[in-house]
Design an enzyme around this catalytic site. Sequence first.
Site, PDB file in Angstrom:
ATOM      1  CB  SER A 105      -0.962  -0.069   1.200  1.00 54.09           C
ATOM      2  OG  SER A 105      -2.032   0.818   1.057  1.00 54.09           O
ATOM      3  CG  ASP A 187      -1.105  12.940 -16.262  1.00 53.18           C
ATOM      4  OD1 ASP A 187      -2.169  13.279 -16.809  1.00 53.18           O
ATOM      5  OD2 ASP A 187      -0.007  12.952 -16.819  1.00 53.18           O
ATOM      6  CG  ASP A 210      -6.964  -3.668  -2.990  1.00 56.95           C
ATOM      7  OD1 ASP A 210      -7.659  -2.879  -2.316  1.00 56.95           O
ATOM      8  OD2 ASP A 210      -5.720  -3.659  -2.962  1.00 56.95           O
ATOM      9  CG  HIS A 238      -5.574  -2.777   0.674  1.00 61.84           C
ATOM     10  ND1 HIS A 238      -5.070  -2.385  -0.550  1.00 61.84           N
ATOM     11  CD2 HIS A 238      -4.977  -1.984   1.603  1.00 61.84           C
ATOM     12  CE1 HIS A 238      -4.208  -1.380  -0.365  1.00 61.84           C
ATOM     13  NE2 HIS A 238      -4.144  -1.134   0.928  1.00 61.84           N
TER      14      HIS A 238
END
Length: 259
Positions: A105, A187, A210, A238
């Site tokens: 993560s 972006d 996830d 996750h």
Amino acid sequence: MSTSITSAKIKVNGVHLHYQQTGQGDHAVLLLPGMLGSSQSDFGPQLKSMNKQLFTIVAWDPRGYGHSIPPVRDFPPDFFERDARDAVDLMQALKFKKFSLLGWSDGGITALIAAAKHPALIYKLVVWGANAVVTQEDLKLYNAIRDVSKWSEKVRKPMEEMYGHEYFAKTCEAWVDGISQFADKADGNICQHLLPHIKCPTFIIHGGKDPLVPQLHAEYLHKHIKESRLFLMPEGKHNLHLRFAEEFNKVVENFLRQT
């Protein structure tokens, strides 16, 4: 002695960073936790069960997390770069000349940055649940976890035990604001500009279920990191490295062992 897990603190960049260490293998590996995570909360099955003859495993608490308090955790625009610098300098302070990174993560984002900026130091890279950009869709997912009182008790309880309710709640809100600031950049860039600079063998793992990081992020990393490998765990969420620890440890060890 070889299977014991030691805990210690070492001063790095003006902060006393807490880490856990186990194993006596030649291949050093640093485990990087997720948002509000620590070695204790995020990597129990890896510290316990990864091969301690082949690997020396270090898991750290980034500044402001776990037992690396003080300082209080904050989220300036460069917080990922700061964590990457701390992580690399920690391993060098522990006298590891070269090492691999396993990042989950937020820890995966930190690991991507560290690998791009310090190619001579990083042997191999494994990331899961990580992203190089923040989309408008991601902002909705982040804001859905802003209020910790809405978290499931199972996920919330260990965090409250570690931090106390107030620090946990405030830091989670601060994290949502911190990660959201990247959506204002071109972006939604966190570290996409650095991906071409990653030279080490890279293994990207993604859980098909996830709820926090859509699969497009794993595919984006795979596309932009040269010769990277992508491995999907269809039932993984996750926290796939905790929920499916045995399978995760096995595929990661196989990757780390390949020459």
